[in-house]
Design a protein around this motif. Structure first.
Motif, PDB file in Angstrom:
ATOM      1  N   LYS A 263       4.381  -9.302  -6.347  1.00  0.00           N
ATOM      2  CA  LYS A 263       3.098  -9.402  -5.654  1.00  0.00           C
ATOM      3  C   LYS A 263       2.021  -8.601  -6.371  1.00  0.00           C
ATOM      4  O   LYS A 263       2.310  -7.640  -7.084  1.00  0.00           O
ATOM      5  N   MET A 264       0.770  -8.978  -6.148  1.00  0.00           N
ATOM      6  CA  MET A 264      -0.358  -8.206  -6.646  1.00  0.00           C
ATOM      7  C   MET A 264      -0.491  -6.931  -5.826  1.00  0.00           C
ATOM      8  O   MET A 264      -0.135  -6.890  -4.635  1.00  0.00           O
ATOM      9  N   THR A 265      -1.031  -5.897  -6.449  1.00  0.00           N
ATOM     10  CA  THR A 265      -1.135  -4.593  -5.782  1.00  0.00           C
ATOM     11  C   THR A 265      -1.916  -4.681  -4.477  1.00  0.00           C
ATOM     12  O   THR A 265      -1.513  -4.097  -3.459  1.00  0.00           O
ATOM     13  N   GLY A 266      -3.017  -5.409  -4.481  1.00  0.00           N
ATOM     14  CA  GLY A 266      -3.808  -5.542  -3.258  1.00  0.00           C
ATOM     15  C   GLY A 266      -3.024  -6.166  -2.120  1.00  0.00           C
ATOM     16  O   GLY A 266      -3.154  -5.755  -0.955  1.00  0.00           O
ATOM     17  N   ASP A 267      -2.181  -7.138  -2.434  1.00  0.00           N
ATOM     18  CA  ASP A 267      -1.364  -7.781  -1.401  1.00  0.00           C
ATOM     19  C   ASP A 267      -0.275  -6.834  -0.898  1.00  0.00           C
ATOM     20  O   ASP A 267       0.106  -6.879   0.279  1.00  0.00           O
ATOM     21  N   ILE A 268       0.233  -5.976  -1.782  1.00  0.00           N
ATOM     22  CA  ILE A 268       1.227  -4.985  -1.369  1.00  0.00           C
ATOM     23  C   ILE A 268       0.605  -4.009  -0.379  1.00  0.00           C
ATOM     24  O   ILE A 268       1.207  -3.649   0.643  1.00  0.00           O
ATOM     25  N   VAL A 269      -0.623  -3.585  -0.657  1.00  0.00           N
ATOM     26  CA  VAL A 269      -1.326  -2.683   0.264  1.00  0.00           C
ATOM     27  C   VAL A 269      -1.560  -3.385   1.602  1.00  0.00           C
ATOM     28  O   VAL A 269      -1.350  -2.797   2.673  1.00  0.00           O
ATOM     29  N   LYS A 270      -1.959  -4.637   1.562  1.00  0.00           N
ATOM     30  CA  LYS A 270      -2.193  -5.381   2.801  1.00  0.00           C
ATOM     31  C   LYS A 270      -0.915  -5.551   3.621  1.00  0.00           C
ATOM     32  O   LYS A 270      -0.971  -5.673   4.838  1.00  0.00           O
ATOM     33  N   SER A 271       0.244  -5.529   2.958  1.00  0.00           N
ATOM     34  CA  SER A 271       1.503  -5.679   3.687  1.00  0.00           C
ATOM     35  C   SER A 271       1.889  -4.405   4.445  1.00  0.00           C
ATOM     36  O   SER A 271       2.797  -4.424   5.262  1.00  0.00           O
ATOM     37  N   GLY A 272       1.193  -3.298   4.160  1.00  0.00           N
ATOM     38  CA  GLY A 272       1.441  -2.081   4.944  1.00  0.00           C
ATOM     39  C   GLY A 272       1.872  -0.864   4.155  1.00  0.00           C
ATOM     40  O   GLY A 272       2.256   0.142   4.741  1.00  0.00           O
ATOM     41  N   LEU A 273       1.810  -0.925   2.830  1.00  0.00           N
ATOM     42  CA  LEU A 273       2.117   0.237   1.986  1.00  0.00           C
ATOM     43  C   LEU A 273       0.813   0.857   1.505  1.00  0.00           C
ATOM     44  O   LEU A 273      -0.105   0.144   1.101  1.00  0.00           O
ATOM     45  N   ALA A 274       0.738   2.191   1.549  1.00  0.00           N
ATOM     46  CA  ALA A 274      -0.445   2.888   1.041  1.00  0.00           C
ATOM     47  C   ALA A 274      -0.002   3.956   0.057  1.00  0.00           C
ATOM     48  O   ALA A 274       1.080   4.538   0.192  1.00  0.00           O
ATOM     49  N   LEU A 275      -0.852   4.224  -0.925  1.00  0.00           N
ATOM     50  CA  LEU A 275      -0.525   5.166  -1.987  1.00  0.00           C
ATOM     51  C   LEU A 275      -1.507   6.331  -1.999  1.00  0.00           C
ATOM     52  O   LEU A 275      -2.723   6.130  -1.954  1.00  0.00           O
ATOM     53  N   VAL A 276      -0.948   7.548  -2.059  1.00  0.00           N
ATOM     54  CA  VAL A 276      -1.722   8.741  -2.396  1.00  0.00           C
ATOM     55  C   VAL A 276      -1.355   9.047  -3.841  1.00  0.00           C
ATOM     56  O   VAL A 276      -0.277   9.579  -4.115  1.00  0.00           O
ATOM     57  N   PRO A 277      -2.217   8.708  -4.797  1.00  0.00           N
ATOM     58  CA  PRO A 277      -1.808   8.750  -6.196  1.00  0.00           C
ATOM     59  C   PRO A 277      -1.747  10.158  -6.770  1.00  0.00           C
ATOM     60  O   PRO A 277      -2.340  11.099  -6.230  1.00  0.00           O
TER      61      PRO A 277
END
Length: 234
Positions: free
Chosen positions: A68-82
């Protein structure tokens, strides 16, 4: 909730992640420990599709996300604190928080969540109009965590949240991580500060030169001879 199975990741000819398998259950704090260049950040980038796994699978909530594209991964409910926070330094604190909610459309819910993260991080409430790049490192770390929460995720992944912070601020950051977990958040934590991470986490994995060499409860890892010698100074 999150499962990596036999993941292999390369940078050119360099085999950085070698058959990595790990999992995070709902409601847990799970930490991934390792020295510099062990592959911790590459693991995080592979989860979010910033680097593509050559083989193996990455599943989130029983859905394959490794292609998946990163934006779609975020939309699925994963968030990153880089790692190194990566805030938008020329934007205000408010604008950074709004960027965290870029995938959402309900303005009323976004306003509610901004009020909520400002309750968790009162310093941000005081500095909503301040340019984010002028804040201290600790304040920027708080902003990076709050920005991740603004996507209303099911799970937050944090990459070295204690990096570059004073011991007092590290305690504040880890206390906040516990508070977020107590509100129902699942957290995957990549961290060099093994002592703090293991005292916080439910379970942990140890990564060495791209391979998982240990997996156990955090309590057991704190007393493991390898962990004590390599990461705890004992």
């Amino acid at each position: 909730m999150l499962r990596l199975t036999d993941v292999n990741t390369y940078y050119g000819p360099s085999h950085v992640l070698q058959n990595i398998s790990l999992e995070v259950e709902r409601g847990e704090i799970v930490c991934l420990l390792g020295a510099n260049a062990a592959g911790k950040t590459t693991t995080m980038k592979t989860i979010f599709g910033l680097v593509r796994a050559t083989s193996g699978s990455v599943n989130f909530n029983d859905e394959a996300i490794e292609r998946k594209m990163t934006g779609d991964i975020v939309k699925s409910g994963l968030a990153l604190v880089p790692e190194a926070r990566r805030i938008f330094g020329r934007m205000t604190v408010r604008e950074n928080l709004e960027m965290g909610a870029y995938s959402r459309s309900n303005k009323q819910e976004i306003t509610h969540d901004m009020d909520h993260v400002c309750q968790i991080f009162p310093r941000l409430q005081e500095r909503l109009k301040q340019v984010a790049g002028t804040m201290s490192g600790g304040e920027q770390q708080m902003l990076a965590m709050a920005r991740a929460m603004m996507s209303r995720p099911k799970m937050i992944c944090m990459d070295e949240p204690s990096m570059g912070l004073s011991p007092k601020l590290v305690e504040t950051v880890f206390d906040t991580i516990l508070r977020i977990r107590d509100e129902g958040m699942t957290i995957f934590l990549v961290e060099q500060n093994a002592s703090m991470a293991l005292n916080l986490a439910d379970r942990g994995y140890v990564l060495q030169t791209g391979k998982i060499v240990l997996s156990d409860t955090a309590k057991n890892l704190l007393t493991n001879d390898l962990v004590r010698q390599a990461y705890l100074g004992g």
